[in-house]
Every structure is written in C-alpha cells, then in structure tokens.
Design an enzyme around this catalytic site. Structure first.
Site, mmCIF file in Angstrom:
data_model
loop_
_atom_site.group_PDB
_atom_site.id
_atom_site.type_symbol
_atom_site.label_atom_id
_atom_site.label_comp_id
_atom_site.label_asym_id
_atom_site.label_seq_id
_atom_site.Cartn_x
_atom_site.Cartn_y
_atom_site.Cartn_z
ATOM 1 N N SER A 144 0.938 -1.372 0.125
ATOM 2 C CA SER A 144 0.308 0.024 0.047
ATOM 3 C C SER A 144 0.699 1.115 -0.110
ATOM 4 O O SER A 144 2.556 1.214 0.524
ATOM 5 C CB SER A 144 -1.118 0.043 1.026
ATOM 6 O OG SER A 144 -1.574 1.741 1.509
ATOM 7 N N TYR A 157 -2.063 -1.764 10.630
ATOM 8 C CA TYR A 157 -2.317 -1.439 8.593
ATOM 9 C C TYR A 157 -1.617 -1.096 8.354
ATOM 10 O O TYR A 157 -0.050 -1.453 7.673
ATOM 11 C CB TYR A 157 -3.411 -0.691 8.749
ATOM 12 C CG TYR A 157 -3.659 -0.592 6.575
ATOM 13 C CD1 TYR A 157 -4.641 -1.733 6.598
ATOM 14 C CD2 TYR A 157 -3.059 0.531 5.845
ATOM 15 C CE1 TYR A 157 -4.805 -1.804 5.368
ATOM 16 C CE2 TYR A 157 -3.010 0.264 4.768
ATOM 17 C CZ TYR A 157 -4.021 -0.608 4.470
ATOM 18 O OH TYR A 157 -4.529 -1.341 2.740
HETATM 19 P P1 NAI Z 1 -12.027 -5.178 -0.611
HETATM 20 O O1 NAI Z 1 -12.139 -5.144 1.363
HETATM 21 O O2 NAI Z 1 -12.266 -4.875 -0.806
HETATM 22 O O3 NAI Z 1 -11.167 -6.567 -0.121
HETATM 23 C C1 NAI Z 1 -11.116 -7.197 0.430
HETATM 24 C C2 NAI Z 1 -10.589 -9.589 0.595
HETATM 25 O O4 NAI Z 1 -9.981 -9.813 1.467
HETATM 26 C C3 NAI Z 1 -12.350 -9.452 0.596
HETATM 27 O O5 NAI Z 1 -12.720 -10.385 -0.410
HETATM 28 C C4 NAI Z 1 -11.732 -10.199 2.534
HETATM 29 O O6 NAI Z 1 -13.137 -10.949 2.645
HETATM 30 C C5 NAI Z 1 -10.755 -10.812 2.379
HETATM 31 N N1 NAI Z 1 -10.311 -11.490 3.595
HETATM 32 C C6 NAI Z 1 -10.310 -10.453 4.578
HETATM 33 N N2 NAI Z 1 -9.902 -11.683 5.319
HETATM 34 C C7 NAI Z 1 -9.465 -12.447 5.196
HETATM 35 C C8 NAI Z 1 -8.710 -13.395 5.947
HETATM 36 N N3 NAI Z 1 -8.594 -13.926 6.497
HETATM 37 N N4 NAI Z 1 -8.314 -14.902 4.825
HETATM 38 C C9 NAI Z 1 -8.888 -14.847 3.691
HETATM 39 N N5 NAI Z 1 -9.021 -13.317 3.131
HETATM 40 C C10 NAI Z 1 -9.205 -12.446 3.417
HETATM 41 O O7 NAI Z 1 -10.432 -4.494 -0.232
HETATM 42 P P2 NAI Z 1 -9.292 -4.055 -1.218
HETATM 43 O O8 NAI Z 1 -9.423 -2.683 -1.607
HETATM 44 O O9 NAI Z 1 -9.607 -4.745 -2.611
HETATM 45 O O10 NAI Z 1 -7.829 -4.278 -0.407
HETATM 46 C C11 NAI Z 1 -7.170 -5.763 -1.251
HETATM 47 C C12 NAI Z 1 -5.548 -5.116 -0.507
HETATM 48 O O11 NAI Z 1 -5.182 -3.710 -1.066
HETATM 49 C C13 NAI Z 1 -5.463 -5.117 0.919
HETATM 50 O O12 NAI Z 1 -4.924 -5.821 1.302
HETATM 51 C C14 NAI Z 1 -5.935 -3.766 1.422
HETATM 52 O O13 NAI Z 1 -4.916 -3.729 2.197
HETATM 53 C C15 NAI Z 1 -4.700 -2.950 -0.320
HETATM 54 N N6 NAI Z 1 -4.963 -1.701 -0.127
HETATM 55 C C16 NAI Z 1 -6.260 -1.095 -0.647
HETATM 56 C C17 NAI Z 1 -6.632 0.518 -1.138
HETATM 57 C C18 NAI Z 1 -7.231 0.644 -1.132
HETATM 58 O O14 NAI Z 1 -7.361 1.976 -1.664
HETATM 59 N N7 NAI Z 1 -8.024 0.020 -1.339
HETATM 60 C C19 NAI Z 1 -5.094 0.605 -1.372
HETATM 61 C C20 NAI Z 1 -3.823 -0.612 -0.670
HETATM 62 C C21 NAI Z 1 -3.852 -1.412 -0.428
#
Ligand code: NAI
Length: 253
Positions: A144, A157
């Site tokens: 991130s 985080y």
């Molecule tokens: P999101 O909340 O849409 O998706 C996250 C996914 O991870 C969900 O499907 C959830 O069920 C799954 N998840 C959570 N805990 C889990 C576990 N214990 N085992 C397996 N799956 C699990 O979030 P998003 O935004 O798509 O985030 C994806 C990645 O990108 C994360 O690592 C987040 O920190 C990172 N990120 C997101 C940013 C943003 O602006 N949306 C910016 C920078 C990084």
C-alpha cells in the site's frame, strides 16, 4: 489483454472483492486458470461466475490467510486441481478500525497483523515450496502507499504494510536463483468496498481526487493490470520492488 499467461495457474487471495476480484479477472483474461481464494464464499462465487461468464477457468478455494492449516490446504488443493502454481497474488487484507495510537485496541492490532502480515508470510511460505520444486514462479504481494507514507490512526495497518515490503525483499533475494520473482504493489486510493466502508462516511471520488496527482480515484482494475504484468515474462528483470500504483500520490506528498 496483451499479457500472455496461457496455461498458467494463478492463486489470488482476497479475490471475493475489490482489487483481488479484478486481479482474478485480469489473470483469467490473460489466459490463466484462476484459484479464487477468500473467506467470503458469496463474493468468491460471484468472481468465479464473472470469470466463467467470459469463458475463463476459475474455481473457489476457501482460504483463511490467518490460519496456517487453511493456507496449506488451499495451496495443496490448487496444485492437486490444476497441476502447478505459477503466479500468486497475496492480496487479502483488512484496514482495522481507525483510532488513536495511545488507545488503540491491542486485539485489533494483533488481528490486522495476523491477516495483513502473517497471512502474506504463510501464503508465501507454501507458495514458495511449490514454486521451488517447479523452478519457476512469480509472486506479487499487495502492500500500500501505507508501506511508504505515515497513516495516522492506523498503526497496525501502517506497520503491516511496511513489513509486507520487507517480506517481499527477503524472499526476492532468497529465491531469485530458484527462478522465482517476488514483488509488491503499493496501491494509492482505490475505489473498493474497503475505502467505501472502512473510513466511515466519505466521498471516495473526492478523496481520491485530492490525494492523486491525476485528480482521480484509482480503479481496482488499474492495480490488477500491474499485478498481472509483474507476473509475466515481460517483467523478467523485476524482482524485490515495491511499486507505487498511486497516480503520483507518493511523489506529491
Ligand atoms: P476489499 O475489502 O474489497 O477486499 C478484501 C478481501 O480480502 C475481501 O474479499 C475479504 O473477504 C478478504 N479477506 C479478509 N480477510 C481475509 C482472510 N483472513 N482470509 C482470506 N481473505 C480475507 O479491499 P480491497 O480494497 O480490495 O483491498 C485488497 C488489498 O489491497 C488489501 O490488502 C488492502 O490493504 C490493499 N490496499 C487497498 C487500497 C485501497 O485503496 N482500496 C490501497 C492500498 C492497499
């Protein structure tokens, strides 16, 4: 998509939503068979359906990245089902409720670290075992901008994402001679359920416009395209990087 991953097998965690779903779709569009890994079964089933609807190959593998046995079993099932593991996108993560550092809940701190950091370690550990046997593989971890900048109010985080870059570099150097590349992406402010619901009521478009030099929020597919590229032979000389995918956020802050 030009990226050619025909016949390859891609494992994507957090593939039920946001960036992971778009990454799964992008891997499939590049010709890979996709293992859609998540704890959220409904969202994962939707991702599988979206891929199959476009003629791609995908299956759901239940995987809780915080649980060693679950990770080990999921990766074994993927290799049993598809015969190899060529690309892995370790992307599952949670934000944790924002709060002041000096009163930050310790159980929440541990939970965020367990999923965002230990989860990436566990996935890499079992992916590397397979890739080492194969003599090839490419891993991309989702870090991130919080791996580069300070995130006040999100101590766990912030720490977890900095540490994901450390894991990435450690494995990149350790496995380069084994034919395995390991990189991280550092997305900026991306329009996903995490940003829509994680910070309370905010205008995601307006916040993205404020943070990004382009004046626009990022789309998850814009991160996914970079992840897939990092897994192709076009990126053969790229390993151990933490690549900002942030529309200039980190160079303007
Ligand atoms: P999101 O909340 O849409 O998706 C996250 C996914 O991870 C969900 O499907 C959830 O069920 C799954 N998840 C959570 N805990 C889990 C576990 N214990 N085992 C397996 N799956 C699990 O979030 P998003 O935004 O798509 O985030 C994806 C990645 O990108 C994360 O690592 C987040 O920190 C990172 N990120 C997101 C940013 C943003 O602006 N949306 C910016 C920078 C990084």
């Amino acid at each position: 998509m030009a990226a050619d991953l025909a016949g390859k097998v891609a494992f994507v965690t957090g593939a039920a939503s946001g960036i992971g779903r778009q990454s799964a779709l992008a891997f499939a569009a590049a010709g890979a068979k996709v293992a859609v890994a998540d704890i959220a079964e409904e969202g994962a089933a939707e991702t599988v359906k979206l891929i199959q609807g476009k003629g791609g190959e995908a299956r759901f593998f239940r995987c809780d990245v915080a649980d060693t046995n679950s990770v080990q079993a999921a990766i074994k099932s993927v290799v049993d089902a598809y015969g190899s593991l060529d690309c892995a996108h370790n992307n599952a993560g949670i934000l944790g409720t924002p709060g002041d550092f000096d009163s930050y809940d310790e159980a929440l701190f541990d939970r965020v670290i367990r999923i965002n950091l230990t989860g990436v370690f566990l996935c890499m550990k079992y992916e590397l075992q397979v890739m080492k046997r194969q003599g090839r593989g490419a891993i991309v971890n989702t870090a991130s901008v919080a791996a580069i900048l300070a995130s006040p109010g999100l101590p766990s985080y912030n720490a977890s994402k900095h540490a994901v870059v450390g894991l990435t570099k450690s494995a990149a150097v350790g496995y380069a001679k084994a034919g395995i590349r390991v990189n991280a992406v550092c997305p900026g402010f991306i329009d996903t359920p995490m940003t829509r619901h994680g910070f309370g009521p905010i205008d995601v478009e307006a916040r993205g416009a404020e943070l990004h030099a382009t004046g626009k929020v990022g789309k998850p597919e814009e991160v996914a395209a970079v992840v897939v590229w990092l897994c192709t032979d076009a990126a053969s000389l790229v390993t151990g990087v933490a690549l900002p995918v942030d529309a200039g956020w980190t160079i303007t802050t």
